[in-house]
Design a protein around this motif. Structure first.
Motif, short mmCIF file in Angstrom:
data_model
loop_
_atom_site.label_atom_id
_atom_site.label_comp_id
_atom_site.label_asym_id
_atom_site.label_seq_id
_atom_site.Cartn_x
_atom_site.Cartn_y
_atom_site.Cartn_z
N VAL A 25 0.86 -1.23 -0.09
CA VAL A 25 -0.14 -0.19 0.11
C VAL A 25 0.81 1.21 -0.03
N GLU A 26 0.56 2.21 -0.77
CA GLU A 26 1.39 3.48 -0.79
C GLU A 26 1.36 4.15 0.47
N PRO A 27 2.50 4.76 1.03
CA PRO A 27 2.54 5.39 2.36
C PRO A 27 1.28 6.20 2.68
N ASP A 28 0.86 6.97 1.73
CA ASP A 28 -0.03 7.76 1.97
C ASP A 28 -1.42 7.16 2.47
N TYR B 131 -5.38 5.11 6.32
CA TYR B 131 -5.95 4.03 6.84
C TYR B 131 -5.84 4.09 8.45
N MET B 132 -4.51 4.45 9.04
CA MET B 132 -4.16 4.66 10.30
C MET B 132 -4.90 5.72 10.98
N GLU B 133 -4.95 6.86 10.16
CA GLU B 133 -5.68 7.96 10.82
C GLU B 133 -7.21 7.63 11.10
N THR B 134 -7.83 6.80 9.76
CA THR B 134 -9.18 6.58 9.91
C THR B 134 -9.30 5.65 11.14
#
Ligand code: GTP
Length: 546
Positions: free
Chosen positions: A479-482, A487-490
């Motif tokens: 998965v691209e870094p952004d 995903y983590m932020e969500t």
């Protein structure tokens, strides 16, 4: 080489037969050789004696004829006319044996049947006192003035009434007459008769070149080794025999000899080739050999038939046993015979039956054991899986533990490197968890940890690990870094809004880092860990790039 019984039997038979025939032929040859040689020597000795006798009698006749004339009164008186008539008559009765008839008077004047007259000077013509005590005289071959070839002079004296020598009457016998008489002698094949005079000069021989040229010597020459010894014998014996080699034709010869009575010290020889003597033996041996070979072939055929009869059941048995071993047959046919081969085949049959029973029993046992082993294997596999799971799981949250995570990280990072895809790492720590424990107790704390673990594993593609205590690590592959950050932020926002009864609100702080090219996992982890601490320091409940 001698692989089969058949070849062994045939080879043994052939060797025995060859040895037998060789011994038979050799024994026959040696026995017969000596016997035939002895017989031939006796026969040849008899022949030479007999012919010496015949030759002697020829000369006796000449002497008798001359004697009759020497007694004729007219001749004794020296009547020329009568002498001439008698000389001619002598030539007639000589029937070709004489080349000339001669009269010599007291004055050594010679008159012959051809009308020649001459004064005698030749020393072979004896005269006067030399005749005393002699009834006749036979010379060695001499060359006469009137003849072209050497002649033997056979002479008798003429005595007058006063018993004094009154002349000589003689005949000249040419050498070819001797040759004719000798060649008329019937001899065995390969034999010939020949004659040597008292000077040991060859005077008659089938080989004309030898006549009057060859002088017999008591020395053994290179051309005729052994002949000198025979010549020596002739000096002391009237009859005898010996062997010699004719080097010119490389042939062994035997010679018998006999002295001739009326020809003092003349010797008649009979020579025979040894090969001719042994010709009969060779014929016998040849016949024996042919008969033996025929018998050998007949017996060989019988032996082949017999060995086939013996070995064919063995071959059949071998074939059946091989087929049984290869599992083409499941049985061996018993050969119906009471002999050793029949017994052997029965023994094979019984052995095979026993083997089959044992094999069936073993196969059943193996099947049973295999079944047991496979069942145990299944149980073992399940238990292994369980153990594997236990060994790689955090017992509380059922997430991967550190050991399993490290292994998975290695795999994922190499795969990502190979596929040139990004991998991100998140270090996550629950905020103020101590307070949860303190406020609600440890067990509730454990329940909260499990509930959070469930939330963290909502995305199946991520690898989530409980790193220790209330700290978690998440590996986000491919998965691209952004996207990983989003995903983590969500996830952070979602969890901060979720209730984990009995506590109302739970937050976490996280540091995220994407593994750089040629960067080790350890380095990347340190970056994410550092970022997590930064998030804590920055007031918690946030995700920060490392
Ligand atoms: N119930 C429960 N508590 C645990 C477990 N492992 C660690 N803890 C607790 O987690 C707490 C961690 O406290 P701290 O390291 O001070 O951190 P914190 O209270 O979360 O504060 P910050 O991390 O600074 O926000 C301790 O009270 C530990 O006893 C566990 O397996 N079960």
């Amino acid at each position: 080489m001698l692989k089969t019984i058949k070849t062994k039997i045939i080879t043994t038979y052939s060797l025995v037969i060859i040895a037998f025939i060789s011994t038979l032929l050799l024994t026959t040859f040696l026995n017969e050789r000596n016997r035939v040689l002895e017989l031939e020597l006796v026969k040849s000795a008899e022949i030479s004696t007999m012919h010496a006798e015949i030759l002697s009698q020829e000369f006796s006749q000449y002497i008798a004829m001359l004697k009759m004339l020497s007694d004729n009164p007219l001749i004794r008186q020296g009547n020329k006319q009568s002498i001439n008539a008698q000389l001619n008559r002598l030539m007639e009765v000589g029937d070709g044996d004489f080349i000339n008839a001669i009269y010599i008077d007291q004055n050594l004047i010679l008159t012959d049947s051809k009308g020649n007259t001459n004064k005698v000077t030749h020393p072979s013509f004896i005269q006067g006192e030399q005749w005393v005590g002699k009834e006749h005289n036979i010379t060695v071959p001499v060359l006469s003035k009137f003849e072209k070839e050497p002649v033997i002079i056979v002479a008798v004296p003429i005595w007058n009434d006063q018993k004094a020598w009154a002349g000589t009457i003689a005949v000249a016998v040419p050498l070819n007459v001797l040759n004719e008489k000798l060649s008329a002698i019937k001899l065995t094949k390969g034999s010939y008769a020949w004659l040597a005079d008292s000077n040991r000069t060859v005077v008659s021989h089938p080989n004309k070149d030898f006549i009057m040229t060859v002088q017999l010597s008591t020395e053994n020459s290179e051309s005729y080794p052994g002949f000198g010894d025979i010549v020596k014998q002739t000096k002391v014996q009237d009859n005898g025999y010996g062997h010699y080699e004719d080097a010119s034709i490389d042939e062994s010869k035997i010679v018998t000899f006999s002295k001739i009575k009326n020809l003092p010290d003349w010797t008649l020889f009979v020579t025979t080739k040894e090969s001719e003597i042994f010709h009969n033996i060779y014929e016998i041996l040849y016949n024996v050999l042919i008969t033996a070979l025929i018998l050998m072939v007949v017996f060989l055929l019988l032996i082949i038939k017999l060995s086939n009869k013996i070995t064919s059941p063995l071959r059949q048995l071998t074939k059946e046993v091989k087929a049984f071993v290869k599992s083409d047959h499941n049985n061996v046919k018993v050969i119906d015979s009471k002999d050793e081969i029949g017994q052997l085949s029965k023994a094979f049959y019984d052995t095979i039956k026993t083997i089959q029973t044992h094999t069936t029993f073993l196969e059943e046992m193996v099947d049973q054991r295999t079944q047991e082993v496979s069942e145990k294997n299944i149980i073992l596999k399940e238990q292994n899986n369980k153990l594997e799971k236990i060994a790689s799981q955090d017992p509380l949250t059922k997430l991967y533990n550190r050991r399993a995570f490290n292994t998975l990280v290695d795999k994922e990072t190499s795969r990502a490197k190979k596929n040139k895809r990004p991998v991100s790492l998140v270090v996550l720590d629950i905020d103020h968890f101590k307070e949860v424990n303190d406020q609600f107790g440890h067990e509730i704390g454990d329940d909260v940890l499990c509930s959070l673990a469930n939330e963290l594993t909502s995305d199946n593609d991520n690898i989530v690990c409980r790193w220790g205590g209330e700290e978690f690590v998440i590996l986000i592959p491919d998965v691209e870094p952004d996207t990983a950050y989003s995903y983590m932020e969500t996830l952070r926002q979602q969890i901060s809004k979720t209730e984990f009864p009995p506590i109302k609100r739970l937050t976490f702080s996280a540091g995220i880092a994407t593994i750089r090219l040629n960067e080790s996992f350890k380095k990347c982890f340190q970056r994410a860990d550092k970022a997590m601490y930064e998030a804590k320091a920055a007031g918690r409940n946030q995700v920060i790039w490392g």
